[in-house]
Each structure stands twice: as structure tokens, then as C-alpha cells.
Design a protein around this motif. Sequence first.
Motif, short mmCIF file in Angstrom:
data_model
loop_
_atom_site.label_atom_id
_atom_site.label_comp_id
_atom_site.label_asym_id
_atom_site.label_seq_id
_atom_site.Cartn_x
_atom_site.Cartn_y
_atom_site.Cartn_z
N LEU A 88 0.85 -1.19 0.00
CA LEU A 88 0.00 0.00 0.00
C LEU A 88 0.88 1.24 0.00
CD1 LEU A 88 -2.80 -0.87 2.59
CD2 LEU A 88 -3.13 -0.41 0.14
N GLU A 89 0.45 2.25 -0.77
CA GLU A 89 1.18 3.51 -0.85
C GLU A 89 0.36 4.61 -0.18
OE1 GLU A 89 4.10 4.08 -4.06
OE2 GLU A 89 2.56 3.15 -5.30
N GLY A 90 0.51 4.68 1.13
CA GLY A 90 -0.20 5.69 1.90
C GLY A 90 -1.01 5.06 3.01
N ALA A 115 2.40 8.00 3.50
CA ALA A 115 1.89 9.16 2.76
C ALA A 115 2.26 9.00 1.30
CB ALA A 115 2.48 10.45 3.31
N TYR A 116 1.39 9.52 0.43
CA TYR A 116 1.69 9.50 -1.00
C TYR A 116 1.86 10.94 -1.48
CZ TYR A 116 2.01 8.13 -5.81
OH TYR A 116 2.50 7.93 -7.08
N ASN A 117 3.07 11.44 -1.40
CA ASN A 117 3.46 12.78 -1.89
C ASN A 117 2.83 13.93 -1.09
OD1 ASN A 117 4.90 11.40 -3.81
ND2 ASN A 117 3.66 12.02 -5.55
N SER A 175 11.21 1.40 -0.50
CA SER A 175 11.00 0.38 -1.53
C SER A 175 11.27 0.91 -2.94
CB SER A 175 9.56 -0.15 -1.46
OG SER A 175 8.64 0.85 -1.84
N HIS A 176 11.18 2.24 -3.12
CA HIS A 176 11.52 2.84 -4.41
C HIS A 176 11.85 4.31 -4.20
CE1 HIS A 176 7.17 3.12 -3.90
NE2 HIS A 176 7.02 3.95 -4.90
N ALA A 177 13.15 4.60 -4.09
CA ALA A 177 13.61 5.97 -3.85
C ALA A 177 15.07 6.08 -4.29
CB ALA A 177 13.48 6.32 -2.37
#
Length: 325
Positions: A88-90, A115-117, A175-177
Motif C-alpha cells: 500500500l502507498e499511503g 503518505a503518498y506525496n 521500496s523505491h527511492a
Amino acid sequence: MMNWEAHACLPLHPQADFSPLDSLRAAGVNYVSVNVGMDMNPVAQILSVLAAFRARLAAHPDRFRLMSSVAEIQAAAAAGVLAVGFDLEGAMPLLEQPDMVALYRDLGVRQIHFAYNRNNSVADGCHDVERGLTPLGRRLVEAVNQAGMLMDCSHTGRRCSLDIMAASSQPVIFSHANPLALVEHGRNITDEQIRACAATGGVVCVSGVSAFLGTRTPTADDVARHAAYVAELVGVQHVGIGLDISFRQDELNDNPPGDYDPGYWWPQAAGYKHAIERMTYTPVETWQLLSEALQKLGLSTDEGALVMGHNMLRVAGQVWQRRLP
Ligand SMILES: [Zn+2]
């Protein structure tokens, strides 16, 4: 060998085509974390996607395995089957309710960022005003730790991500940065964040997204360069891969209902000069080129294997086994 794709996106639609998963498997990926929802997606949509993805993965045991442990991932790899987990993203899908974490875990969600952005009641997004982790956020970090779910800090505000990493009793991942020192973008992370992640025992997985790699047509060499930077900064045992390939399928509308505004979630002022639709990604075949690309930068075969999956296998094994009811 264990190739661990820490984040990929299918359309958030029950009928999403699964052929990208076959492509990942053909490219040598053993485990993939598939997104099932972001802060802008209603819970009804997320549950519908989870139900459909679970049933459809289970219907094809010769190709996929929805796994619940690292041992199952290793067994799937030995059988040539792609192991799949969800993320989950957020935190908005948690509905401000800590016991939702264990429910999602039981449905196959293995990692989450809060949080997503943009900011929400739990945490700060990386493209919003900095406040830090909220008291509710602290309770949710504890719930994630107790549920045996991977705590992720991608898309999260800088100060808030440092708060999360300080609060977590378990290793925390990105996970992706990608490193900000290499490409100036608000989604990329500072050396301080990378060091804090390593200090938790966690892993920074670098993405294959054009804007974050600072190139229009990203390649395995670009991904390897970013991975090598993190390795140099904090040690190769803290580096992973999360290419974040978004497998779009034009025939499916995965936008949530309601007044969904891409300009809010991917603000132009934050560096999304072109609409998110124009982002490009390293191809799936990157997985077949990464080992050599890493070796060209001076990593040994064994070090490359750590980056491509064994680091995430180690951390996931540590975190997931903690699961409490
Ligand atoms: Zn993302």
C-alpha cells in the motif's frame, strides 16, 4: 540467486492484465511487491482489487504464488514460480484505525508507506509542508511493527521519514527511492535519510523512473549507478532494487471515482514538469542486465546478488516473522 522487485504497479482494476507479471518472471524476478492502492484510491476500490488479484493469482499456481513467508518465496524460486506480495502507498486506506494493518496483512499486504506525496492525518508527503509524524502515525508505526509488515518511507516527507525510522522497532525500507545527491528532485532522498535507513538495518531500493534517475530513457546502467552510490555511502548490505515500473493498460481506467486531480498528487511545482503519464521506466529486461552493470561499477558478483535481492530477503525475513495476531 534471488531477484527481489520491491515495487511494481499494475492498473488498480480487478481485471488488470497479469502478463507483466509473466514478463517479470521471464526476466528472472523471483519476488515482486505489487501495489494495490495509494492514498487517492477509495477503500472499496482497494478491496475489490485485492479480492480479484488474490483469486486470480491463486487460479494460476503454475505461474504465481501469493506468499506469506520468506521460505515460501525461496520454494517458489526453486519451482520457477513468481512469488507475489502486495503493498500500500499511503496510510489513508487504514482509515485512522491501527487494527486495519493486521487485516491488510492477512489479505497479503506485506509493506506500506504512510503518505503518498501529500500530507494526511498520519504522515507527511514528500511534496507538502513538513510537520513530522503525528501521534496517530506513531501508533500506526507500532501496529506495522507488530503486524510483521515492512515499514516503507518512499513518498514520505523528509522529517517525517526520520521520525518513522526513529520510532520503528524494526528495520525500515525505502521500496523505491533514489539519492538526492545524484538527482535533485523532491521525491529523491537525502544522505541523512539513507544513513537513517541503514541505521535501522533497512534497505534503500533504487527506482528505475526517468525523473528520479535524471534521464529520459533510463537504463540498467543508470539504476546501477544509483545503487552504487547508496552502497558507497552506507554499505552494500543496505541496497536493493524497486524499479517501480508502472504497467499501464490503456483499455483499463484505473482512476478512482470522484474528483481525482493528478496535479494535486504529482504537483508540477515539485518537478513533475510533464504529466505523470509521460514518465518512462527502465524496461523489465533491466533485471537481466543489472548484475553486469553493477560489476562494471566495481561490485563483485556476491555484492551484486545482495543488491538484487538477498538484502531484501534478509530484512523481510526478519520483519515478517514477527507477525502477531
Ligand atoms: Zn510509488
